[in-house]
Each structure stands twice: as C-alpha cells, then as structure tokens.
Design a protein around this motif. Structure first.
Motif, PDB file in Angstrom:
ATOM      1  N   LEU A   4      -2.964 -60.014 -34.090  1.00 27.65           N
ATOM      2  CA  LEU A   4      -3.108 -58.605 -33.718  1.00 27.65           C
ATOM      3  C   LEU A   4      -2.922 -57.701 -34.933  1.00 27.65           C
ATOM      4  N   SER A   5      -1.938 -58.044 -35.768  1.00 31.05           N
ATOM      5  CA  SER A   5      -1.688 -57.249 -36.965  1.00 31.05           C
ATOM      6  C   SER A   5      -2.881 -57.289 -37.906  1.00 31.05           C
ATOM      7  N   VAL A   6      -3.551 -58.443 -37.984  1.00 35.51           N
ATOM      8  CA  VAL A   6      -4.742 -58.566 -38.824  1.00 35.51           C
ATOM      9  C   VAL A   6      -5.933 -57.878 -38.172  1.00 35.51           C
ATOM     10  N   ALA A   7      -6.056 -58.013 -36.845  1.00 36.67           N
ATOM     11  CA  ALA A   7      -7.187 -57.413 -36.144  1.00 36.67           C
ATOM     12  C   ALA A   7      -7.215 -55.895 -36.313  1.00 36.67           C
ATOM     13  N   ILE A   8      -6.050 -55.293 -36.470  1.00 39.61           N
ATOM     14  CA  ILE A   8      -5.996 -53.840 -36.627  1.00 39.61           C
ATOM     15  C   ILE A   8      -6.617 -53.412 -37.951  1.00 39.61           C
ATOM     16  N   ASP A   9      -6.834 -54.367 -38.860  1.00 45.16           N
ATOM     17  CA  ASP A   9      -7.491 -54.031 -40.122  1.00 45.16           C
ATOM     18  C   ASP A   9      -8.945 -53.643 -39.922  1.00 45.16           C
ATOM     19  N   ILE A  10      -9.581 -54.129 -38.852  1.00 47.09           N
ATOM     20  CA  ILE A  10     -10.992 -53.793 -38.610  1.00 47.09           C
ATOM     21  C   ILE A  10     -11.168 -52.294 -38.372  1.00 47.09           C
ATOM     22  N   PRO A  11     -10.459 -51.685 -37.404  1.00 49.50           N
ATOM     23  CA  PRO A  11     -10.568 -50.225 -37.294  1.00 49.50           C
ATOM     24  C   PRO A  11     -10.079 -49.498 -38.538  1.00 49.50           C
ATOM     25  N   ALA A  12      -9.150 -50.110 -39.276  1.00 51.52           N
ATOM     26  CA  ALA A  12      -8.677 -49.493 -40.520  1.00 51.52           C
ATOM     27  C   ALA A  12      -9.797 -49.422 -41.544  1.00 51.52           C
ATOM     28  N   ILE A  13     -10.592 -50.482 -41.632  1.00 45.86           N
ATOM     29  CA  ILE A  13     -11.715 -50.495 -42.569  1.00 45.86           C
ATOM     30  C   ILE A  13     -12.737 -49.432 -42.203  1.00 45.86           C
ATOM     31  N   LEU A  14     -13.028 -49.308 -40.923  1.00 46.65           N
ATOM     32  CA  LEU A  14     -13.978 -48.286 -40.466  1.00 46.65           C
ATOM     33  C   LEU A  14     -13.418 -46.888 -40.698  1.00 46.65           C
ATOM     34  N   THR A  15     -12.108 -46.738 -40.481  1.00 51.47           N
ATOM     35  CA  THR A  15     -11.464 -45.453 -40.756  1.00 51.47           C
ATOM     36  C   THR A  15     -11.560 -45.088 -42.221  1.00 51.47           C
ATOM     37  N   TYR A  16     -11.337 -46.091 -43.091  1.00 50.45           N
ATOM     38  CA  TYR A  16     -11.479 -45.869 -44.531  1.00 50.45           C
ATOM     39  C   TYR A  16     -12.883 -45.350 -44.860  1.00 50.45           C
ATOM     40  N   TYR A  17     -13.904 -45.998 -44.305  1.00 57.62           N
ATOM     41  CA  TYR A  17     -15.276 -45.608 -44.636  1.00 57.62           C
ATOM     42  C   TYR A  17     -15.578 -44.190 -44.142  1.00 57.62           C
TER      43      TYR A  17
ATOM     44  N   GLY B  91      11.391 -47.384 -35.382  1.00 56.91           N
ATOM     45  CA  GLY B  91      12.787 -47.655 -35.677  1.00 56.91           C
ATOM     46  C   GLY B  91      13.747 -47.074 -34.659  1.00 56.91           C
ATOM     47  N   PHE B  92      13.294 -46.044 -33.929  1.00 58.46           N
ATOM     48  CA  PHE B  92      14.168 -45.391 -32.947  1.00 58.46           C
ATOM     49  C   PHE B  92      13.836 -45.767 -31.508  1.00 58.46           C
ATOM     50  N   ILE B  93      12.813 -46.595 -31.293  1.00 56.05           N
ATOM     51  CA  ILE B  93      12.417 -46.989 -29.939  1.00 56.05           C
ATOM     52  C   ILE B  93      13.174 -48.242 -29.532  1.00 56.05           C
ATOM     53  N   GLU B  94      13.670 -48.250 -28.299  1.00 55.99           N
ATOM     54  CA  GLU B  94      14.432 -49.392 -27.803  1.00 55.99           C
ATOM     55  C   GLU B  94      13.569 -50.646 -27.779  1.00 55.99           C
ATOM     56  N   GLU B  95      14.179 -51.799 -28.077  1.00 53.87           N
ATOM     57  CA  GLU B  95      13.444 -53.053 -28.135  1.00 53.87           C
ATOM     58  C   GLU B  95      12.879 -53.451 -26.773  1.00 53.87           C
ATOM     59  N   GLU B  96      13.455 -52.946 -25.688  1.00 51.22           N
ATOM     60  CA  GLU B  96      12.954 -53.271 -24.354  1.00 51.22           C
ATOM     61  C   GLU B  96      11.560 -52.692 -24.122  1.00 51.22           C
ATOM     62  N   LEU B  97      11.224 -51.589 -24.810  1.00 48.11           N
ATOM     63  CA  LEU B  97       9.903 -50.966 -24.655  1.00 48.11           C
ATOM     64  C   LEU B  97       8.917 -51.672 -25.593  1.00 48.11           C
ATOM     65  N   TYR B  98       8.644 -52.943 -25.272  1.00 46.87           N
ATOM     66  CA  TYR B  98       7.880 -53.806 -26.184  1.00 46.87           C
ATOM     67  C   TYR B  98       6.502 -53.243 -26.487  1.00 46.87           C
ATOM     68  N   TRP B  99       5.728 -52.903 -25.460  1.00 44.73           N
ATOM     69  CA  TRP B  99       4.340 -52.481 -25.691  1.00 44.73           C
ATOM     70  C   TRP B  99       4.268 -51.150 -26.420  1.00 44.73           C
ATOM     71  N   THR B 100       5.223 -50.268 -26.153  1.00 44.67           N
ATOM     72  CA  THR B 100       5.249 -48.995 -26.878  1.00 44.67           C
ATOM     73  C   THR B 100       5.515 -49.241 -28.365  1.00 44.67           C
ATOM     74  N   ARG B 101       6.490 -50.086 -28.652  1.00 38.52           N
ATOM     75  CA  ARG B 101       6.801 -50.437 -30.036  1.00 38.52           C
ATOM     76  C   ARG B 101       5.604 -51.096 -30.714  1.00 38.52           C
ATOM     77  N   LEU B 102       4.953 -52.003 -29.995  1.00 37.78           N
ATOM     78  CA  LEU B 102       3.834 -52.742 -30.582  1.00 37.78           C
ATOM     79  C   LEU B 102       2.668 -51.811 -30.913  1.00 37.78           C
ATOM     80  N   LEU B 103       2.327 -50.907 -29.989  1.00 39.37           N
ATOM     81  CA  LEU B 103       1.193 -50.013 -30.216  1.00 39.37           C
ATOM     82  C   LEU B 103       1.445 -49.066 -31.387  1.00 39.37           C
TER      83      LEU B 103
END
Length: 524
Positions: A363-376, A403-415
């Motif tokens: 997932l961390s690598v996949a986010i590079d695809i929109p990053a590349i398009l954003t760069y362009y 850093g301030f979001i509780e670890e229980e809010l997994y999907w919020t932290r991940l996004l």
C-alpha cells in the motif's frame, strides 16, 4: 515528437536495430533493478516471536498466542514477551499454579508468529539487546550508498553513463547472489554493504542519461515513466518477499536476472555531448546521429569545437568556485537530506502501521502512483518550486496529525499516513530531475552524486527510527513533520527549471531560469 517516439527512434541506432524496444526495455529494467536493495526491509526486519514453553507444548504443534499463554509469559501491549517467561516451581508441571509471577527467565527456544525465514532465524538475532544488529543493516546500506556516490559521478561524467550502469548492475547481481549463501551475520552484513557500494549508482546514471537524451518539453514525461518503473520495482520487492519462503530465495529471485545485462553491454545508449567529450570528434556522428530530442542540438543539430572545448575545461571544482552554484549545491544537499529521511523513513515505518507488513509495504508503494501523477500535474501547472513546497508541507502536516491519533483508529491513521507518504513520494520524484536541471553537463552527475551522498545522512538516520518508536510510538512521526515543514520552506530558494534547456556550461547554469523553451524553440 513524443518521448515514446523519440525513445523508439533512439532504439534503432545500433546493435538493437532489429529489436527497436531493446534499449527502452533495458533502461526500464535498470530502473526496476535499482530498487532491489530495499529488500533489507524484509530480510533484516524484526519479527514477532515468544518463548517456547516445553512443559506445556510441542514445538511442532503449537501457535504463537494460545489462550493459556498469559499464565506463563508476561504480556505487554497485548503481545507476549519475546525473550522472557515466568519461572516454574520445582515440579515443572504445566499448571498456572506453578508459575512464579515475580520471577522471569530468559528463553533459548522460540515460537514464531509467521513461518517465513529471515536473518533473525538463521543467525540467531533474538531479543532487544541484539536489535541493533537488524537496524544497523539499513545504516550499512546507507553508508554503502555514500561510498558509491563518491565515485559514481566521476565515472559517469568521465567515461559515460552506460558504462557505469553496466558495472553497477553486474556487480550488484553477483554480490547479492553470493550474499544469499551467507553462513553468518558478519558475512551477510559485509556483502550487504558492498552490494549498495555498486547498486546505488544505477538509478542516478539512468536518470541523467534519459534527461540528457530528451528535449526540455519531454523531461517531465520521461521522469514520470522513470518513477513509474521505480514504483514497479518496489512492488516487485514486496510481492517477492511475500511469496518467498525465506530471505535467501527472495534475494536469488530478485538478483539472478541482473546477470543478463552482461549480454547487452553495447545496448546502453549514450548522450552526444559525452560522446564528444570521450571519443574523437570524427567518430561522434557515427555513434550518435543528429536527431530531434537531443536538447543540446535542438536548433543547429551540431556542436562546435569551441563549445566542446569549453565544456571540457569546466570541471567539478570550476563549478564549485562559482558562488551561485556552490550555494545552490548546498541548498540541494539539504533538500536531499530531508527528502531521503522522509521517503525512506516513511517506507520503513510503513511496515509498523498494522500486523501485515506485506500489505503495509505494498500500500505504501502503491501510493507512489498517484504521487507520480501529482508530480507531473503540479510541475506543469504550478512549476517545480511550489509543487515541492506543497508536497513537503502535506507530508509534514500528515505526519504530525498521525502522531496524535489513537492507535485504535487504524484506518484513519493509515489514510493520513498514506497521504503523507504520497507527499514524500512527490518530493522524491521531483528532486532527482530538479537537481539534474540545475548544473552543467560536465559535472551534472558528479553534483547529483554529491547531493545524494550528503542526502544519505537522512537514509542513515531513518533505519534507527524503530528504536525510537519503541520508546515513543509517535516520536518518529513528529520528527518527520518538523523536517518536512523546514525543507518545504527551503525549496523556495531555487530558480524555476520547468521547460528550461539543460545548461551545458557554468554560465548557462548560473543564468538558470532565463533560458526557457516555448513551442519547441529555445529562448534566452
């Protein structure tokens, strides 16, 4: 002429004339291969394990966290201790009543959460007092890159980008294959270091080569394709690690194909300016014919003898004597420190977001695809500096928020984490092409290597973040945020380089920003 059309035309010049995609595929392979040193994220990572309780279980028929385990092993954060268990009374029977809760003993056998094999298993790197042996692998890899950058720019500018690429890929492949047969930790660490001493050169050489071959209008598209293949390479590393039963098999699968590049020694293209600087002038036209797309010959299709001699006379130290370029190189180096620390640090940190490290990494690598398009899009719409500023700031704000979001809010932290990783990827995508555009041809790769080498300070620090995270889980993200905001402000102190002709001389580099391209015509 589009970048793809130009590259196809370029591919028909030499021994690959019967296979017009050969050079393009070869350069794409080199870009993909340049990501494989990241495999240490999986081979040298810490794994979850706990003590084997011989009084209560059979080592071949047990699980990592059975229900009865809490009576025999201390728990922390709902996970069993890795190296300690409660002592038992003298009769040694498996009963909760025989455990001595105020006394723990260190284990010598372990039960692992997953079946995959890393160097932790093979070399017995257990418990927190040995954790440094795992984190130091990433640091050794960073030191190896610094050593590589100390010579890569010189070889590339002196003898050609293609020769450096061949040397880098072939040596890295052979060293890595030998590393997969390591018999002890010292041998593994030694070969990991020497792998990056050679492997780190190939991406920079490939990038500079492509940037010099295409016209100013095509550079963003070319860089987009380069970064796309770089992302594919990282994805291949993650999937290979996921499917491989052991770290040895993973390294062999990744690096054995690299030996094939020795069969394509003459297929790597070279830029016309370097041909003039390396070969006799009367052979240059045979090796690189006049074509549209070579930025240094956009108008006239030729390079005069005086121009060649001027470039030859301007070496690395001549560039550094120019105050404007010296300050520019210093600022570039600081940006590289921030970029490397953020990109590699967030990539390493990604495996700690949830239990499944493979999903985290992909997932961390996949986010590079929109990053590349954003760069362009950002480079075309808002130019280089403002795109870099926004990307740095986005990364900083997201890291501070996570850093301030509780670890229980997994999907919020991940996004939010992935949004920050996207910003770091935009910067990482942008900084390579940005640096190549700021300095003259005769020292372009040398200065790119210098900035990368200094920037590796960030890469050296990034692998140590797991140690800091053990003391305070949010501390690494706080550091990411502060560095990102600081680097974002610094990015405004550069000239704009979008659609500018690559500078051939020191004078052109000093005046960078005044030479632009409009409707495929160079204007000064």
């Amino acid at each position: 002429m589009t970048t793809l059309q130009y590259l196809l035309n370029m591919c028909s010049r030499n021994v690959c004339s019967k296979f017009p995609l050969c050079e393009c595929v070869l350069l794409a392979f080199v870009i993909v291969f340049s990501t494989f040193p990241l495999s240490f994220i999986f081979t040298a990572r810490d794994v979850k394990y706990r003590c084997f309780i011989p009084e209560c279980e059979n080592i071949t028929e047990t699980t990592y966290n059975p229900e009865w385990l809490k009576d025999f092993v201390p728990f922390q954060h709902e996970l069993p201790s890795s190296c300690y268990r409660y002592a038992l009374s003298n009769d040694g029977t498996c009963s909760r009543h025989n455990t001595v809760l105020n006394e723990t003993i260190r284990c010598d056998k372990f039960i692992f959460q997953r079946e995959e094999i890393t160097i932790v298993h093979d070399f017995g790197i257990f418990c927190e007092d040995n954790l440094w042996k795992l984190t130091i692998i990433g640091t050794l890899s960073g030191i190896g890159e610094i050593v590589c950058f100390s010579y890569a720019g010189f070889i590339s500018d002196r003898y050609g980008r293609g020769k450096l690429i061949i040397l880098s890929v072939s040596m890295s492949s052979m060293i890595s294959i030998v590393r997969s047969f390591s018999t002890n930790y010292t041998m593994y660490a030694f070969l990991e270091f020497f792998d990056t001493v050679f492997c780190a050169a190939m991406f920079g050489a490939s990038l500079v080569l492509v940037m010099e071959l295409v016209s100013p209008k095509q550079r963003d598209i070319a860089n987009l394709l380069i970064c796309f293949f770089y992302t594919i390479g990282q994805w291949i590393v993650g999937v290979t690690a996921w499917l491989s039963p052991s770290w040895r098999m993973m390294i062999r699968v990744l690096h054995i194909p690299g030996l094939m590049i020795l069969l394509l020694f003459f297929a790597i293209p070279e830029t016309r300016t370097l041909v003039f600087l390396t070969y006799k002038r009367n052979r240059a036209k045979e090796i690189v014919p006049e074509e549209e797309g070579l930025n240094e010959m956009k108008d006239t299709g030729t390079i005069t003898k005086d121009q060649v001699e001027e470039v030859e006379l301007q070496g690395f130290w001549d560039v550094m004597k120019e105050k404007v370029l010296l300050l520019r190189a210093i600022r570039c180096s600081l940006l590289w420190i921030g970029s490397n620390f953020l990109y590699y640090g967030l990539t390493l940190y990604s495996v700690t977001i949830s239990e499944d490290i493979y999903v985290n990494f992909v997932l961390s690598v996949a986010i590079d695809i929109p990053a590349i398009l954003t760069y362009y899009y950002g480079s075309q719409k808002f130019r280089r500096r403002w795109t870099m500023l926004v990307a740095f700031m986005t990364t900083g704000v997201c890291c501070l928020c996570v850093g301030f979001i509780e670890e229980e809010l997994y999907w919020t932290r991940l996004l939010i984490f992935l949004l920050g990783k996207c910003g770091a990827a935009v910067v990482f995508t942008l900084i390579f092409v940005f640096t190549t555009e700021l300095f003259p041809t005769s020292s372009r790769h040398s200065i790119l290597s210098l900035c990368s080498m200094i920037g590796k300070i960030g890469s050296l620090l990034a692998p140590q973040l797991p140690l800091l995270a053990r003391m305070n889980h949010a501390a690494p993200l706080m550091i990411f945020g502060i560095i990102a905001v600081t680097a974002g402000i610094l990015s405004l102190f550069f000239p704009e380089t979008v659609d500018t002709k690559l500078p051939e001389t020191i004078e052109e580099a000093v005046n960078m920003g005044n030479i632009s391209v409009d409707n495929n015509k160079i204007k000064i």
